[in-house]
Design an enzyme around this catalytic site. Structure first.
Site, PDB file in Angstrom:
ATOM      1  N   HIS A  39       0.835  -1.210   0.000  1.00  0.00           N
ATOM      2  CA  HIS A  39       0.000   0.000   0.000  1.00  0.00           C
ATOM      3  C   HIS A  39       0.868   1.258   0.000  1.00  0.00           C
ATOM      4  O   HIS A  39       0.597   2.226   0.711  1.00  0.00           O
ATOM      5  CB  HIS A  39      -0.934  -0.015   1.215  1.00  0.00           C
ATOM      6  CG  HIS A  39      -2.053   0.973   1.141  1.00  0.00           C
ATOM      7  ND1 HIS A  39      -3.177   0.787   0.355  1.00  0.00           N
ATOM      8  CD2 HIS A  39      -2.243   2.161   1.762  1.00  0.00           C
ATOM      9  CE1 HIS A  39      -3.993   1.808   0.495  1.00  0.00           C
ATOM     10  NE2 HIS A  39      -3.450   2.671   1.349  1.00  0.00           N
ATOM     11  N   GLU A 179      -2.397  -1.469  -5.865  1.00  0.00           N
ATOM     12  CA  GLU A 179      -2.246  -2.693  -5.085  1.00  0.00           C
ATOM     13  C   GLU A 179      -2.562  -3.929  -5.930  1.00  0.00           C
ATOM     14  O   GLU A 179      -3.732  -4.265  -6.107  1.00  0.00           O
ATOM     15  CB  GLU A 179      -3.171  -2.668  -3.874  1.00  0.00           C
ATOM     16  CG  GLU A 179      -2.944  -1.506  -2.934  1.00  0.00           C
ATOM     17  CD  GLU A 179      -4.048  -1.413  -1.898  1.00  0.00           C
ATOM     18  OE1 GLU A 179      -3.795  -1.805  -0.737  1.00  0.00           O
ATOM     19  OE2 GLU A 179      -5.160  -0.974  -2.241  1.00  0.00           O
TER      20      GLU A 179
END
Length: 221
Positions: A39, A179
């Site tokens: 992230h 992601e």
């Protein structure tokens, strides 16, 4: 809260061609769910810059994405990107349509916070998921991974409560997140690729950021 012991290894490597790779591996001694990703926040114009990340140019060669409900949970539908604000199959400036309230999906997410579909399973090899390029700085990267989905988040909930090294407040759109992963809400969507990990199996998520600068950053290879 896991049914058994989940053992996870994370390996970071940087090669001589400016490729940063991150590999996650996991094993378990009882059946469980595993969907591990990175992230990191990206702003290729530089930390503390005035124009944030919305001026960056993004390409994602995906034909469909997962629409969400007002709680940001995928509905189970795979929706074509064609003719929508979610079509990044050709290079587009991220900020051009991120606040288009005519698209209910952008209202739900306060921008982009959706999963783009690249396949139906984890693959042995990596495939191209995204190209990102900042025209102002000339910096860019290609993102490759073995995952079937890519969650793209346009920093919609950066609300000015934190600041960086340059003592500039982080606001909405100042950075993006990408992601590679299995689809969100997979355990509750039987048509999505499974996130179930059983004893004897090895979960593996590998992603590579091929970093570029100057004229090479904007070229398609």
């Amino acid at each position: 809260g896991y049914p058994g012991t989940l053992t996870i290894d994370a390996t970071y490597s940087l090669d001589e061609k400016n490729a940063l790779s991150i590999e996650y591996r996991a094993t378990t001694d009882a059946p469980t769910i595993a969907n591990i990703t990175n992230h990191a926040y990206w702003n290729l114009s530089g930390e503390g810059s005035d124009n944030g990340a919305m001026g960056m140019v993004l390409t994602m060669p995906a034909d469909s994405y997962l629409p969400i409900d007002d709680g940001l949970i995928p509905t189970g539908e795979l929706r074509p990107v064609k003719g929508t604000a979610f079509d990044f199959r050709t290079p587009r400036v991220i900020g051009d349509r991120v606040r288009d309230a005519r698209d209910e999906q952008l209202v739900y997410g306060r921008g982009y916070d959706h999963n783009w579909v690249f396949g139906r399973r984890i693959t042995p090899d990596q495939h191209l998921m995204a190209r990102v390029f900042d025209p102002k700085s000339g910096r860019g990267f290609e993102l490759w991974s073995n995952q079937p989905g890519l969650q793209f988040y346009s920093g919609n909930f950066l609300n000015g409560t934190s600041s960086g090294k340059a003592k500039r407040i982080y606001r909405e759109g100042d950075a993006i997140v990408m992601e590679p992963q299995l689809f969100p809400d997979t355990p509750n969507q039987p048509t999505f690729p499974s996130a179930r990990l059983a004893p004897g199996q090895v979960y593996r998520n590998v992603m590579t950021y091929r970093l570029t600068t100057g004229q090479t950053a904007g070229r398609r290879r």
